[in-house]
Design an enzyme around this catalytic site. Structure first.
Site, PDB file in Angstrom:
ATOM      1  N   ASP A  55      10.684  -4.988   5.618  1.00 34.51           N
ATOM      2  CA  ASP A  55      10.298  -3.647   5.231  1.00 34.51           C
ATOM      3  C   ASP A  55      10.844  -2.712   6.313  1.00 34.51           C
ATOM      4  OD1 ASP A  55       8.996  -1.507   3.970  1.00 34.51           O
ATOM      5  OD2 ASP A  55       7.196  -1.790   5.184  1.00 34.51           O
ATOM      6  N   ASP A  57       9.435   0.984   7.103  1.00 34.60           N
ATOM      7  CA  ASP A  57       8.438   1.811   7.771  1.00 34.60           C
ATOM      8  C   ASP A  57       7.348   0.973   8.421  1.00 34.60           C
ATOM      9  OD1 ASP A  57       9.634   4.254   7.024  1.00 34.60           O
ATOM     10  OD2 ASP A  57       8.802   4.029   5.014  1.00 34.60           O
TER      11      ASP A  57
END
Length: 559
Positions: A55, A57
């Protein structure tokens, strides 16, 4: 225990040197500080992993809460005032980014913030910023015929670092309403205020202000980590594919309303659509991968794509992880940011072209960038034969870890930035924990003596003198019990506040694992404080869990 002591050594001070020293380097393979270790819940042999996904963020991109979350908080308060009619006093409020923690639960109807253990018993509770008494907690959450699930729609889970600012603002609004009942628009109740906060957060993200501010000066909002590129390179050199799947939900407002979205889907074949989701991802990943000019200024290009085989933005996790998801997959032209139609990842002819746009021979192995789609598309693009061959690393227990593990069977690693400080404080408080255990045993011993004396007085035939002796001894023991209780209670509170002045340990609630810890244990195969801690281990490492202890084993096997 000698082996345990050597493994869990006290952290050394040269963090910067260790951060840059990956396992594959000449200096690699040294002992790893406890704050940077990877902890294992379920055995995971990296030799069985063929693709490692990330991922973006709060996983690759570690935002600075003191600047980034404050930016989001200030933007949200402005939306509440100027768009939703809240009084201008809110503009004078400030955000304490250290106050809230992950794993809390907001009671929308009552305006309470809760921390509970793994059995969903509420152990710490605040109404706004006012601590609830033990009696209030029991009356509200303990005396019910049916156990509350503490889930939506009446509760909101603070399970991501993005949620801390809105939780803090909700607590401020609860106090504001209690003290100024006539100033809240339309006399909104607590639940309505929470809904307004969520609407303001969405408005704040939708207008692109946050994106623009971060893109203008990423160094102000995102921590630099020089280990990211070496870590990914080590994984790729070991034969693994690497991919990036991000929601980029800060830009969720760039998705149009339902009717407009359907219109765009009908007209996509006729024109290509500008892609703001990709723009922000490109800015952040350029910063993280260290693309700088000779004067140290960050440049924006596409060389960071060399670190990945596939990049998917706008994935709409967690629905992305459902194989029956029928979301369209569009390919992104990195240079223009335009979207192109694909047939499950295969390029299709564009209007005005006689043939599909295919990669050139020189770039056949180059990273391909997409938007939308589902896990089925990703498996096809990477030639994944079994879900267990994928390791996915994220920070969101629900959006990244739970669904990918529970629905797909992917192997998972959860990034918990708060963990580094927590384990260091645990190391420093080892003696305090021992004292707490001793005080608890002392309380048990005294209480057992009191119960035995009371039983003797009630059921045994004793003389007057014996009875008087029993009563004197009982009085002395009850005084001793109260003294030990107060010492134990004070020691517990001090230990609780040692980790956090309000909420205590992230992974504990009293003597039980917290609800957050329970979720980590259930759904994360591995967990660690930073994604780049992966670079400190062999890419072929076999991660093995520590031994579980049942209560009947603990005192026997941990002495």
């Amino acid at each position: 225990m000698d082996g345990m002591t050597s493994q869990y050594q006290h952290p050394i001070s040269n963090d910067a040197a260790q951060d840059r020293c990956i396992w594959s380097s000449h200096e690699g393979g040294h002992k790893i500080d406890i704050g940077k270790q990877i902890f294992c819940n379920r055995s995971l042999n990296m030799k069985n992993i063929v693709a490692v996904g990330f991922d973006m963020d709060y996983t690759l991109a570690q935002y600075m809460p003191e600047t980034f979350e404050s930016l989001a908080y200030n933007g949200t308060t402005r939306k509440l005032v100027y768009d939703l009619g809240y009084p201008p006093e809110l503009l004078e409020w400030s955000f304490d980014w250290k106050y809230m923690v992950r794993g809390l639960v907001l009671d929308k109807k009552r305006g309470n913030i809760l921390k509970m253990d793994r059995h969903k018993y509420v152990k710490v509770a605040y109404h706004g910023f006012r601590e609830m008494s033990k009696e209030d907690k029991i009356a509200t959450y303990g005396n019910t015929l049916l156990r509350d699930s503490f889930d939506e729609p009446d509760y909101a889970l603070i399970d991501t670092l993005f949620s801390l600012a809105e939780a803090y603002l909700f607590a401020q609004l609860v106090d504001f309403k209690d003290n100024n009942p006539g100033k809240v628009p339309n006399n909104a109740d607590y639940s309505r205020m929470y809904k307004d906060v969520r609407a303001a957060v969405d408005l704040c993200h939708r207008d692109g202000t946050l994106k623009q501010m971060v893109a203008k000066d990423p160094k102000k909002y995102i921590n630099e980590d020089p280990s990211i590129v070496p870590m990914i390179k080590m994984l790729r050199d070991s034969g693994r594919a690497t991919f990036l799947v991000t929601n980029r939900y800060l830009l969720q407002g760039m998705y149009q309303s339902g009717r407009r979205r359907r219109h765009n889907q009908r007209t996509t074949h006729k024109k290509r659509i500008q892609n703001g989701l990709w723009d922000y991802t490109n800015v952040v990943m350029n910063f993280l991968c260290g693309n700088q000019t000779t004067d140290g200024i960050h440049s924006c290009n596409y060389s960071w794509l060399e670190n990945f085989d596939v990049v998917i933005t706008g994935s709409s996790k967690p629905s992305f992880f459902h194989e029956d998801n029928r979301a369209n997959l569009f390919e992104v032209e990195p240079e223009s940011g335009m979207l192109l139609n694909t047939d499950n990842g295969t390029p299709v002819p564009q209007i005005g072209n006689s043939s599909p746009r295919l990669p050139s021979k020189e770039s056949k192995k180059a990273c391909r960038v997409f938007q939308g789609g589902s896990v089925g598309h990703l498996h096809k693009l990477l030639s994944i034969e079994a879900s267990s061959q994928v390791l996915y690393i994220g920070d969101h227990i629900y959006g990244d870890i739970l669904r990918s593990k529970k629905v797909l069977g992917w192997r998972t690693m959860l990034v918990v930035p708060e963990l580094e400080r927590e384990v260091e404080l645990l190391w420093e408080s080892r003696e305090t924990r021992k004292q707490l255990r001793l005080l608890r045993k002392e309380r048990d011993l005294v209480e057992d003596k009191i119960h035995h004396l009371k039983w003797s007085l009630k059921f045994k035939d004793v003389s007057v003198d014996e009875k008087q002796n029993f009563l004197s001894e009982l009085e002395e023991l009850e005084s001793q019990r109260e003294e030990v209780r107060l010492r134990h209670q004070q020691a517990q509170r001090s230990f609780h506040q040692w980790f956090h002045k309000v909420w205590g340990q992230l992974m504990k609630t009293g003597y039980q694992n917290s609800r957050f810890a329970h979720q980590v244990e259930r759904f994360a195969c591995l967990y660690t404080s930073q994604v780049t801690n992966l670079s400190l281990y062999s890419p072929d490492k076999y991660y093995r869990p520590s031994e579980d202890f049942m209560p009947h084993e603990f005192d026997i096997l941990t002495v």
